[in-house]
Design an enzyme around this catalytic site. Sequence first.
Site, PDB file in Angstrom:
ATOM      1  N   GLY C 145       0.825  -1.193   0.000  1.00  0.00           N
ATOM      2  CA  GLY C 145       0.000   0.000   0.000  1.00  0.00           C
ATOM      3  C   GLY C 145       0.868   1.256   0.000  1.00  0.00           C
ATOM      4  N   CYS C 146       0.290   2.348  -0.431  1.00  0.00           N
ATOM      5  CA  CYS C 146       1.077   3.582  -0.550  1.00  0.00           C
ATOM      6  C   CYS C 146       1.509   4.099   0.820  1.00  0.00           C
ATOM      7  CB  CYS C 146       0.304   4.633  -1.329  1.00  0.00           C
ATOM      8  SG  CYS C 146      -1.381   4.904  -0.769  1.00  0.00           S
ATOM      9  N   TYR C 147       0.574   4.113   1.784  1.00  0.00           N
ATOM     10  CA  TYR C 147       0.964   4.567   3.127  1.00  0.00           C
ATOM     11  C   TYR C 147       2.013   3.642   3.744  1.00  0.00           C
ATOM     12  CZ  TYR C 147      -2.930   7.989   3.500  1.00  0.00           C
ATOM     13  OH  TYR C 147      -3.778   9.058   3.345  1.00  0.00           O
TER      14      TYR C 147
END
Lengths: 342, 342, 342, 342
Positions: C145-147
Amino acid sequence: MAVRAAVAGASGYAGGELLRLLLGHPGIEIGTLTGHANAGQRLGAVQPHLLPLADRVLAPTTADALAGHDVVFLALPHGESAAVAERLGPDVLVVDMGADFRLADPADWRRFYGSEHAGTWPYGLPELPGGRAALEGSKRIAVPGCYPTAVSLALFPAYAAGLVEPEAVIVAASGTSGAGKSPKPHLLGSEVMGSLSPYGVGGVHRHTPEMSQSLGAVAGEPVTVSFTPVLAPMPRGILATCSARARDGVSAEAVRAAYEKALADEPFARLLPAGQWPATGSVYGSNAAQIQVALDESAGRIVAISAIDNLAKGTAGGAIQSMNIALGLPEETGLTTAGVAP
Amino acid sequence: MAVRAAVAGASGYAGGELLRLLLGHPGIEIGTLTGHANAGQRLGAVQPHLLPLADRVLAPTTADALAGHDVVFLALPHGESAAVAERLGPDVLVVDMGADFRLADPADWRRFYGSEHAGTWPYGLPELPGGRAALEGSKRIAVPGCYPTAVSLALFPAYAAGLVEPEAVIVAASGTSGAGKSPKPHLLGSEVMGSLSPYGVGGVHRHTPEMSQSLGAVAGEPVTVSFTPVLAPMPRGILATCSARARDGVSAEAVRAAYEKALADEPFARLLPAGQWPATGSVYGSNAAQIQVALDESAGRIVAISAIDNLAKGTAGGAIQSMNIALGLPEETGLTTAGVAP
Amino acid sequence: MAVRAAVAGASGYAGGELLRLLLGHPGIEIGTLTGHANAGQRLGAVQPHLLPLADRVLAPTTADALAGHDVVFLALPHGESAAVAERLGPDVLVVDMGADFRLADPADWRRFYGSEHAGTWPYGLPELPGGRAALEGSKRIAVPGCYPTAVSLALFPAYAAGLVEPEAVIVAASGTSGAGKSPKPHLLGSEVMGSLSPYGVGGVHRHTPEMSQSLGAVAGEPVTVSFTPVLAPMPRGILATCSARARDGVSAEAVRAAYEKALADEPFARLLPAGQWPATGSVYGSNAAQIQVALDESAGRIVAISAIDNLAKGTAGGAIQSMNIALGLPEETGLTTAGVAP
Amino acid sequence: MAVRAAVAGASGYAGGELLRLLLGHPGIEIGTLTGHANAGQRLGAVQPHLLPLADRVLAPTTADALAGHDVVFLALPHGESAAVAERLGPDVLVVDMGADFRLADPADWRRFYGSEHAGTWPYGLPELPGGRAALEGSKRIAVPGCYPTAVSLALFPAYAAGLVEPEAVIVAASGTSGAGKSPKPHLLGSEVMGSLSPYGVGGVHRHTPEMSQSLGAVAGEPVTVSFTPVLAPMPRGILATCSARARDGVSAEAVRAAYEKALADEPFARLLPAGQWPATGSVYGSNAAQIQVALDESAGRIVAISAIDNLAKGTAGGAIQSMNIALGLPEETGLTTAGVAP
């Protein structure tokens, strides 16, 4: 005794701005608020910035819900105002913030909106010649479109003084709130931030005939309008860059004098000092139109630029200004020329 | 009879917002406006959004120019307020929007500001326990920093109720107006649009001791603060995300009850309905702090978030709110909880 | 001979960024592109910035359409990847940009996604200890995921060196593209411009267990994570502000040394020179993670901050980086650390 | 063997974009970088997005520092290029990104720039009739202004086909990077976000004669230009809305055919499919000009709109495109028509 006002369409951007302004209007008591998809919800859930009204519950938009008010504002989709208005009775002041009653020529309406024309109401742009007289005591008001407000205020002094030819070229950029609150892909923040995008190019935008109508009335002859709207990466504001060929012999001094004369006593349409140009950032949340004009002698054109807040002077503020006139209140009641900046 | 107010530093962002709000304050008459580099100019040239005051001319910032007013607001660079204030006389209400008189501990001042401490004035955050009493009748007010306002309002209910440990972790992002109007490369629009950039990381930001001071007073014990400020791509607004370890046995219900109790009667510090989180876009131009809190049971922390307008509740609105209390006016006079949105 | 790649979900933001990057990858030939609602349309109509592929037509997302490629990228809604992947055959490299195969613990998956767990694939974050080895020669890759990408890169050096306690506090703000291209009211430009808004507060965001999983693996003990995501007024970028209590005796020098060691040879995770902090504006369109760290001695915490482009290093760039490793290509092929600024 | 290129003015926006593009150019080796106020600093300190060159140190801008390269790019303030260029020798390809050598008529130069004319170099807009021939083998290139690039590409097909009268009306809005990196109050993020502001209105902007020059050459007769530039709240991009009265009998089909013919083989000036309008968000970081045209039959005008990235196609990308031609490299080398979006 306070005037009691209802707002139909309180969950949209125009309705929300109207409520914000009415909260600061000393002569208005805010009555029924209605919504469509949001009926039954707290206003705080759909307009989280309006804390003073957060616990109000939206009623469905029906004539019954809107009955019993002195003023009813309609912030409805185009084509829906007539049915509501005709049930409200002739003594209620109905202020339509939609397009339904703006155009005088049914052919214009049919061409640009594709339906039957509902009629024509007094036009809520007091600054135009004869504008106030048409509103005084009226029980029906058609609030102008946001682009026509910006364009008419920028150009009417030139047409009133006979300075320019009847062909105007207009490029006007608007913040995204002008496109409304219904979610559409091209209105996503990801799409609009960092981007300028034209739309409705080539004479097809629905505000075009409204501009021709107002400028033609001032000029005393038909005025053709080339209008290009642009979506700009900001939530509010319209900057209208308007130009027209100067008639022979027109001087910069004559241009300045015409604008000073036309706008001298206007509380909200304000000619800036020479050399200072309008910016939308200076009218955010305000009811002012900031206006400036120049004569480009090389190109032979007058360039007039106005900046307004599309939701305030361009919609909800203009509606209140016209309501004040219709009700016999001081025109500036509840409105300000101070913007929120930066 | 109207209270007559002067504003020193009227050409900056804090001064401009103060004037915008004072224009809507029914009990204030706006007197002298001063500037430094802009002295001698029309206000309209430096604050083009303040049309009602456009023709006012900025005086230089001297005690003479500021004499003869009931209230003097100081929106000056840090370190300049004391010299002006001491010449204004003890009967003038002096409201300092700078940092000079906020800190109680001279050692904190020297460590973070590097100069001699000027003194400590009553602190203009009425919502804190005992806050209003300290301001009533006072002739001197130190307006809190914008970040400490947001952080203190988000966390004081938790500390007042003894719900959390005395170590707070705060990440707060601010719009660019918080950095002022002096042109610096990193504040250019080209740099800030589309970018989030932290600064003053690691405990060095000057607002850190102010947060510890306020929260420690509420907690009754020293509170350490880890504070990271972030510059955000928007002109106004602070979103403060604050957390602290929950004490053993604290329940979500207890957290909610503590916040409801602490904020029940506050006109401007508003706990949102459960599940609705604050956003800076909802408080633009308003004096409201929108607040929400949650207990993260997995992480064992209380997370409290506030959104304010850094120039309004965070500076100029907070200043007026405290002025109202000091003058014995109703606290909400001239202020609103309605934001300008979108 | 070029590697032939298909992209399922080419009309979304992740798919679009992947195509932009693949256009600059010398070893890839772009094959079939699929869409769902946009199947049958020209790519130019839905991704107007991808002129080199404007005349490609989107196929429907079926295993048949995706057959016959060496690599298949899946940019599909959560839960849809497994059905497609299992029909693609074991020799095809399948790179899933969704969440389906990221989590190792089925209980985490069920708790945060509410459905049955599809399985666990090699995790596409090469910078983590052992990360590259897990990817070499693999035929399945789960892109983080990006986070979690931003957070893991900021904190893993601290956990790898045993500098901090196993409780991390994270506030990370993301540009709006992270929320996707489906139009929703709160993602309208009018809503997001000028506003910071938290969401998924209190431990409920789906990326939380992924962060705990990665940091826990590095730390060798469970790491609890307090994670607050914030929607920021910009199209791209994540700024992750991460902190954790420093263990006793940890010095600023030890912190710096640990980060220098952990990141010394990383092509894309870059420790900035001391005193320079990351900003999302510097990594726009780039595959770099810019990282900086400080020890706040007063608060007793290490603060580590990373900036990435959520669509590039955070999704599509990270996917290509992992693909390069899996295929045995030089890891940096087709990727850059130069951002587009301003 | 790689061509060795120096960049004078590497710390500004144009210089930075040039370096970003040169990093992706397979035939160029980046040599000396110079700065003025930033001489002696690491490039990473002033261009933090250019990680691959972060450790390069800026030399002062002197002819000695620039000697020994095959190509020298000048990104200097207006008026400073001539002195540097004359010391570089006739065999060095000098590409001037400033205004000094754009105008053919010394009277235009004196009127708009107020100094002595330095001369006229081959004009770096290959798309204009005869444009490529003028650049092939040349050792001097004057890169066009960003606005003239956008405007000339939008209108030259209409003038080349004799479709319109020789009076063009242009409103073009630019992102803030066009105003450079020197900090000025009106360029602060606080001022530009949320605001559209015109400047240089009434025929006084310096790019006006350059537009007349290019369009007049295509038309074969003098073309007057009414040009209004607008500063827009975005870091990059120009949207040029251009119109001119259509000559009698011109049909929509004739307009479309003329644009299709003029742009058929252009790699970077791209006519969009009918009905799709350009947006600056689609050309961010790309060398493409997206173009669309319509005939407004009611207003009797052709409206042509182009979108470019002012720093890429409008400056640094255009410079590289022209350099490629001058050096005999394929024109598209190192350039892309794919933008970074969203």
